[in-house]
Structures are given as C-alpha cells and as structure tokens.
Design a protein around this motif. Structure first.
Motif, PDB file in Angstrom:
ATOM      1  N   ILE A 180      18.707  12.154  -3.405  1.00  0.00           N
ATOM      2  CA  ILE A 180      17.436  11.534  -3.067  1.00  0.00           C
ATOM      3  C   ILE A 180      17.063  11.930  -1.647  1.00  0.00           C
ATOM      4  N   GLU A 181      15.974  12.652  -1.514  1.00  0.00           N
ATOM      5  CA  GLU A 181      15.524  13.133  -0.203  1.00  0.00           C
ATOM      6  C   GLU A 181      14.331  12.305   0.262  1.00  0.00           C
ATOM      7  N   PHE A 182      14.414  11.802   1.482  1.00  0.00           N
ATOM      8  CA  PHE A 182      13.304  11.010   2.023  1.00  0.00           C
ATOM      9  C   PHE A 182      13.287  11.090   3.540  1.00  0.00           C
ATOM     10  N   VAL A 183      12.196  10.656   4.105  1.00  0.00           N
ATOM     11  CA  VAL A 183      11.861  10.737   5.537  1.00  0.00           C
ATOM     12  C   VAL A 183      11.640  12.193   5.923  1.00  0.00           C
TER      13      VAL A 183
ATOM     14  N   GLY B 262       4.297   6.307   9.749  1.00  0.00           N
ATOM     15  CA  GLY B 262       4.186   7.059   8.511  1.00  0.00           C
ATOM     16  C   GLY B 262       5.513   7.289   7.818  1.00  0.00           C
ATOM     17  N   HIS B 263       6.605   7.216   8.589  1.00  0.00           N
ATOM     18  CA  HIS B 263       7.939   7.412   8.007  1.00  0.00           C
ATOM     19  C   HIS B 263       8.595   6.092   7.609  1.00  0.00           C
ATOM     20  N   THR B 264       8.042   4.985   8.113  1.00  0.00           N
ATOM     21  CA  THR B 264       8.706   3.683   7.988  1.00  0.00           C
ATOM     22  C   THR B 264       8.885   3.257   6.539  1.00  0.00           C
ATOM     23  N   ARG B 265       7.844   3.391   5.754  1.00  0.00           N
ATOM     24  CA  ARG B 265       7.900   2.897   4.374  1.00  0.00           C
ATOM     25  C   ARG B 265       8.933   3.654   3.560  1.00  0.00           C
ATOM     26  N   TRP B 266       8.949   4.997   3.704  1.00  0.00           N
ATOM     27  CA  TRP B 266       9.890   5.765   2.909  1.00  0.00           C
ATOM     28  C   TRP B 266      11.313   5.571   3.395  1.00  0.00           C
ATOM     29  N   ALA B 267      11.502   5.308   4.692  1.00  0.00           N
ATOM     30  CA  ALA B 267      12.853   5.024   5.173  1.00  0.00           C
ATOM     31  C   ALA B 267      13.404   3.778   4.487  1.00  0.00           C
ATOM     32  N   ALA B 268      12.575   2.718   4.402  1.00  0.00           N
ATOM     33  CA  ALA B 268      13.001   1.465   3.770  1.00  0.00           C
ATOM     34  C   ALA B 268      13.195   1.641   2.269  1.00  0.00           C
ATOM     35  N   LEU B 269      12.221   2.240   1.607  1.00  0.00           N
ATOM     36  CA  LEU B 269      12.282   2.368   0.150  1.00  0.00           C
ATOM     37  C   LEU B 269      13.355   3.370  -0.289  1.00  0.00           C
ATOM     38  N   GLY B 270      13.434   4.505   0.401  1.00  0.00           N
ATOM     39  CA  GLY B 270      14.416   5.511   0.019  1.00  0.00           C
ATOM     40  C   GLY B 270      15.836   4.979   0.111  1.00  0.00           C
ATOM     41  N   ASP B 271      16.127   4.272   1.202  1.00  0.00           N
ATOM     42  CA  ASP B 271      17.465   3.718   1.363  1.00  0.00           C
ATOM     43  C   ASP B 271      17.744   2.655   0.303  1.00  0.00           C
TER      44      ASP B 271
ATOM     45  N   LEU C 117      10.841  11.821  -2.163  1.00  0.00           N
ATOM     46  CA  LEU C 117       9.903  10.767  -1.786  1.00  0.00           C
ATOM     47  C   LEU C 117       8.906  11.370  -0.810  1.00  0.00           C
ATOM     48  N   LEU C 118       7.653  11.441  -1.233  1.00  0.00           N
ATOM     49  CA  LEU C 118       6.628  12.106  -0.433  1.00  0.00           C
ATOM     50  C   LEU C 118       5.463  11.163  -0.130  1.00  0.00           C
ATOM     51  N   GLY C 119       4.740  11.489   0.936  1.00  0.00           N
ATOM     52  CA  GLY C 119       3.602  10.672   1.355  1.00  0.00           C
ATOM     53  C   GLY C 119       2.383  10.886   0.498  1.00  0.00           C
ATOM     54  N   ALA C 120       1.383  10.041   0.728  1.00  0.00           N
ATOM     55  CA  ALA C 120       0.175  10.044  -0.102  1.00  0.00           C
ATOM     56  C   ALA C 120      -0.596  11.355  -0.015  1.00  0.00           C
ATOM     57  N   ASP C 121      -0.378  12.138   1.052  1.00  0.00           N
ATOM     58  CA  ASP C 121      -1.107  13.395   1.225  1.00  0.00           C
ATOM     59  C   ASP C 121      -0.378  14.583   0.592  1.00  0.00           C
ATOM     60  N   HIS C 122       0.654  14.308  -0.198  1.00  0.00           N
ATOM     61  CA  HIS C 122       1.435  15.392  -0.797  1.00  0.00           C
ATOM     62  C   HIS C 122       1.273  15.483  -2.312  1.00  0.00           C
ATOM     63  N   HIS C 123       0.209  14.918  -2.859  1.00  0.00           N
ATOM     64  CA  HIS C 123       0.013  14.966  -4.312  1.00  0.00           C
ATOM     65  C   HIS C 123       0.041  16.404  -4.836  1.00  0.00           C
TER      66      HIS C 123
ATOM     67  N   ILE D  14      13.978  16.697 -11.980  1.00  0.00           N
ATOM     68  CA  ILE D  14      13.282  16.484 -10.713  1.00  0.00           C
ATOM     69  C   ILE D  14      12.292  15.334 -10.866  1.00  0.00           C
ATOM     70  N   GLU D  15      12.208  14.526  -9.846  1.00  0.00           N
ATOM     71  CA  GLU D  15      11.309  13.367  -9.860  1.00  0.00           C
ATOM     72  C   GLU D  15      10.666  13.252  -8.482  1.00  0.00           C
ATOM     73  N   VAL D  16       9.359  13.160  -8.447  1.00  0.00           N
ATOM     74  CA  VAL D  16       8.636  13.064  -7.182  1.00  0.00           C
ATOM     75  C   VAL D  16       7.909  11.724  -7.137  1.00  0.00           C
ATOM     76  N   LEU D  17       8.246  10.919  -6.134  1.00  0.00           N
ATOM     77  CA  LEU D  17       7.590   9.633  -5.939  1.00  0.00           C
ATOM     78  C   LEU D  17       6.607   9.745  -4.788  1.00  0.00           C
ATOM     79  N   ILE D  18       5.392   9.333  -5.033  1.00  0.00           N
ATOM     80  CA  ILE D  18       4.342   9.396  -4.011  1.00  0.00           C
ATOM     81  C   ILE D  18       4.064   7.995  -3.495  1.00  0.00           C
ATOM     82  N   GLY D  19       4.195   7.814  -2.201  1.00  0.00           N
ATOM     83  CA  GLY D  19       3.960   6.503  -1.602  1.00  0.00           C
ATOM     84  C   GLY D  19       2.605   6.430  -0.942  1.00  0.00           C
ATOM     85  N   GLN D  20       1.988   5.261  -1.010  1.00  0.00           N
ATOM     86  CA  GLN D  20       0.693   5.048  -0.375  1.00  0.00           C
ATOM     87  C   GLN D  20       0.881   4.615   1.079  1.00  0.00           C
ATOM     88  N   LEU D  21      -0.213   4.595   1.797  1.00  0.00           N
ATOM     89  CA  LEU D  21      -0.176   4.310   3.227  1.00  0.00           C
ATOM     90  C   LEU D  21       0.090   2.834   3.499  1.00  0.00           C
TER      91      LEU D  21
END
Length: 551
Positions: free
Chosen positions: A124-127, A138-147, A329-335, A356-363
């Motif tokens: 699982i790759e994030f941040v 911008g990194h905060t949400r994925w740091a929390a969710l990814g972990d 885990l990618l940001g909302a601008d990586h669709h 492979i699985e790509v999760l897109i997080g919103q702002l």
C-alpha cells in the motif's frame, strides 16, 4: 456467541442436513448472519434459506424448517423462528451471549483480528510527497487513511507493507538544490524555485555542517547541497510522520530505479512481452491497448526517460518483490492517472481488476487554519498536529469515506462534549477504566464469571455491539473503509454509556457509608466492563488513535 461462531454453527447444521439427505445443495463458503432490524425478532437472522432453496428444489420456508429443526438442538440457542418468506431468526441464551465478554478479555489486543484476507500479500503506497518541502494539509488525509487501511489489512490476516515512494529523481531535485544553494549565498531563489523560509533553514543547516560548500564553484557545490538538503528534508518528513503515528515499512527511492538499471530492465521486460513500440525516435508503451486514452512515452527522442518510465519500473519492482496486490492512494487531482496505472499492470501481465487498486481521496479543509510561516503558501501537517493533536486529526479523517470532501471544524475537535466524536469514544474508554478502578477499590475482582447474569436490556445491547466488532474489522479491511470502524466505535460507546448509567459494577454504598456485599453479578459486570474497554482500545488502535486511561 459471536456472529462468526453463529455463522459457523449454521453452516455446520446445513452440512449435517446435506449429509443426512434432507437437503441437496452445494455448501456456501460463508453464511451471513446479521442483526434483525427489529430486535423482537431475535438476536440474529440469516437469509440462507432464501439464497439456497431454489438450488435445492424447494420453497424457502420448507428449506428453513429443515434447518430450524436442527438449530433448535444446538447448545446455547434459546429459540428459532421462521419469518416472512423464509428468514431464520435466532435467539441465543443469555449465558451463551454473555460468554463473549470473557472471550474478549482473554483474547486481549488480538480480539477483532480475523483471517478474512489470509494469504493476501499487499503493498500500500501513500503520501509519497516530494522531498523538496514539508508535509502539508494535502498529505494529511492520506497519511491517516493509508496507515489505518494498513492496520486493518494486517488485522484481517494480510501480509502488508506500507510504502513511501520518494520522488528524488528528475528536474525538481535540481531546482530544489539550486534554491538551497542560492540561500547559502544569501541570494533570492531562482525563478520557479522553492521560496519558503524552510529553504533558508536548510541552507543554514547545511552551511553549519559543510561550510566549505560556500567557497566551491557552484557546479561542484550543487550535487553536495542537493543531497544534504534532500537528506535533511526527508528527515523532517519522517519526524512529522512519526509524530502523526504513521509508520512506513519501506521508503523507496525513485533514483534507485535509474541507478540500479531497473528502468532499463523494465523496458526490456515490457518489450519482450510485446507492448513496446519505437516511434519517431522515442520509445512508447502501448497503454491504449488496455484502456488508456493514448500511448505513453517511456524514453524521449533524446534518450531521456520520462516519469512514466520510472512508474512502469516501480510497478514491476513491486511485482518482483512478491506483492500480488498493489494499492495506490492518490489525491483528487490524479483521476487521469488511474487508467495509466491499470494499463501498466495489464502490460506487465497482471489483472488490472485484481492486482492493482487505486483509491482517490477528496480534498479536506480546516476552518481557521493558518498558512505556514516557514513554507509561506501551505498549511503544514506539523502545525496541524501542534494545533489540534494527532488523535483528533486521525480520528476525524478516519470517520469519513475517502471519496467525500471534509470540512473540519477545529472548535468541535477541541471541545470536551459528546458532540465531539473522538472525545465521545475516548471518554467511554476512560470511563470504563475509572469504573474498573472503583470496582477494584471496592474489592471486586474477576475471580468468577457467570454469563447468565448479564440479562439487563442494556447488557444485551452492549453484548450485541461487542459481537459485531470482528465482522466490522473484516469488512472495513476488505472495502478499505476505516470509517466503518470509527462509526462502530461511536455505536459501542453509546451502548456503553447507556449501560453505565443503569448497571453498577461496584457494589452500592448506603448514605451512612456501608457498602453492599460483592456478588457474582459485580464480578461478571467487571468482565463486561473490561471487555468493552478492550474493544474500544483495539478499535482506536486500528485508527492510530490512543485510548486514554483518564480524561
């Protein structure tokens, strides 16, 4: 009796009926057991008869009657009712339900762990923030969710590696090096450089360690400054992640892919598989064969590799390291990047829908958050931690689905009221610890346990909530949705607060100070109290949040 245990019982009874020739049907892998909407209908309900009756060549109610006759003979089952077209409602004996409290306490930190994802190997790759500046909002949400997702996957039996991809190759690192070197010489950063005050701090740190770089020719000093600046900035990033309770098993360098020949080797692998095309002097990967909107350049006509070449090599590296499942885990601008990643997987011979699985997080936004004085135009994660605290941030970010935008109210997060979800849950744990301390002071211990005494309606509800925990963890892991655990903990806290208000753990004390005798009910309730504390603690730990002993 947990839902998992009851599910196994129903499956066993079904197998017995098949073996006896009463039913002719293939056994399902699992039998779903759920709480009925109306608790008057029983403790648990299963629709297995509706699912299998047609395959067995009979009506659902007839199928249900065969199972019901056998379920009624099971130890711990008090009553079986068939409802509607063939639902089987199950009421368990109080003693069977109450045994869960002892099971939880004896299981300790492992209660809730399950094998739903056993045998799965997941990266699982994030941040993966560029090492050219501090971590920010911008990194905060994925740091929390990814972990949290990584913790859930492990709790559900998967072998997991949390990975941070360091973008330490490419022109941005030269721009970063020039920016720091300019500050060393007391100059403004070049146009397009990094202007934050943190660059001045890095320059001062490097100059203190290597004062000689200021007197070197700039072309000689640049690689030294760039490397020292990179190491210092990555050190700050790792310190911030540690303060946020986020652990990475692997920090993977993009530069290593080039230095170790992995990029060239990846291109050859893809060429051998027939997905490479030389066109107009450049090297292309035919990703359009697998759903991408166009083919992608791997090497330009001048021989320079593109970012996409490194991305392809990086994916193959994960594959070579034995990870059958790769989560990004990618940001909302990586669709737009999703189809490219899936195309790389397909070109590599993987199944894009499975491997492979790509999760897109919103702002996310935080009302009243101030821009960093060090970084100038961003809100630093370290500032958010100092302002709101790791627990409040991580819990709040975990309790919403990744694909929903979040507007965080800092006043709510800092309030000590039941309207603040993290306070509400943490207070339930602190209250349970206080109840245990008071019970111990009154002479209550856990030397005896009588599950049949837990008959109060609030105890039935509390046990019901406790019984859900393992299935909640398994589904949250499977769906990559930590918010399911957070919302569950709030329901559990509500049930505990309701129980605490009417059921005493410690014996009553008369107005003149005389304490009632300690009974088995007190002792058994202490087991239930401690079981609730354990589940609250385990659930919070899965979200990276602490469980305070006192508040």
């Amino acid at each position: 009796m947990t839902p998992e245990e009851l599910s196994a019982v129903v499956k066993s009874v079904l197998a017995e009926a098949v073996e006896a020739g009463e039913l002719s049907v293939d056994l399902p892998e699992t039998v779903v057991v759920e709480r009925p909407k109306n608790r008057e209908h029983g403790d648990w309900s299963t629709a297995i008869s509706l699912q299998l009756a047609k395959k067995a060549g009979m009506a659902p109610r007839q199928f249900a009657e065969i199972l019901a006759a056998r379920l009624e003979q099971v130890s711990g089952v008090e009553r079986i009712e068939i409802a509607g077209p063939g639902f089987i409602n199950i009421t368990v004996e109080a003693a069977a339900a109450g045994l869960l409290a002892r099971t939880i306490v004896e299981s300790g930190d492992t209660f809730g762990h399950n094998d739903a994802l056993a045998g799965r190997t997941v990266n699982i790759e994030f941040v993966s923030a560029n090492p050219t500046g501090p971590l920010h909002i911008g990194h905060t949400r994925w740091a929390a969710l990814g972990d949290a997702i990584g913790r859930l996957l492990r709790a559900s039996g998967a072998e997991v590696a949390n990975e941070y991809y360091i973008n330490d190759a490419g022109n941005q690192m030269n721009v970063f090096g020039h920016s720091v070197l300019s500050r060393i010489h007391g100059e403004d950063v070049p146009e397009g450089g990094y202007p934050g005050a943190y660059v001045i701090e890095l320059a001062e740190e490097i100059l203190a360690a290597r004062p000689d770089v200021k007197d070197m020719p700039r072309e000689e000093a640049l690689p030294i400054v760039r490397e020292l600046g990179y190491q210092a900035q990555m050190g700050q990033i790792k310190d911030t992640l540690e303060a946020f309770g986020v652990h990475f098993d692997v920090f993977f360098s993009e530069q290593s892919l080039h230095a170790d020949g992995k990029v060239a080797a990846a291109i050859e692998t893809l060429r051998e598989q027939g997905h490479i095309e030389d066109r107009d002097g450049a090297v292309w990967l035919r990703t359009s064969d697998f759903g991408d909107d166009k083919d992608r350049v791997l090497f330009k006509a001048d021989g320079e590799p593109t970012y996409f070449a490194a991305d392809a090599a990086y994916y193959l590296s994960k594959r070579e390291r034995g990870f059958t499942e790769k989560i990004y885990l990618l940001g909302a601008d990586h669709h737009g990047y999703v189809s490219r990643l899936k195309a790389i997987a397909a070109c590599a011979g993987d199944d894009p829908e499975r491997n492979i699985e790509v999760l897109i997080g919103q702002l996310m936004s935080i009302r009243g958050a101030k821009l960093s004085k060090r970084a100038g135009n961003i809100i630093e994660l370290s500032d958010l931690i100092n302002w709101l605290g790791t627990d409040a941030l991580r819990y709040t970010l975990a309790r919403f689905p990744a694909d929903s935008p979040i507007d965080v109210d800092p006043e709510l997060l800092q309030s000590r009221t039941n309207d603040n979800p993290v306070f509400y849950v943490q207070y339930a744990h602190a209250r349970s610890r206080n109840a245990a301390r008071n019970a111990e002071a009154a002479g209550v211990d856990r030397e005896s346990f009588d599950a049949g005494l837990l008959t109060h309606e609030t105890e039935e509800e509390l046990l019901s909530q406790l019984g859900r925990f393992t299935s909640v963890v398994a589904s949250a892991a499977e769906l990559r949705e930590p918010h399911r655990v957070a919302r569950y903990l709030e329901s559990l806290a509500s049930a505990y607060h309701g129980w605490y208000a009417v059921c005493r753990v410690a014996p009553s004390v008369s107005p003149d100070g005389v304490q009632d005798p300690v009974t088995d009910l007190n002792r058994t309730r202490l087991w239930l109290n401690d079981a609730t504390a354990q589940v609250l603690r385990n659930g919070l730990a899965l979200l990276g949040v602490t469980a305070p002993e006192r508040m």
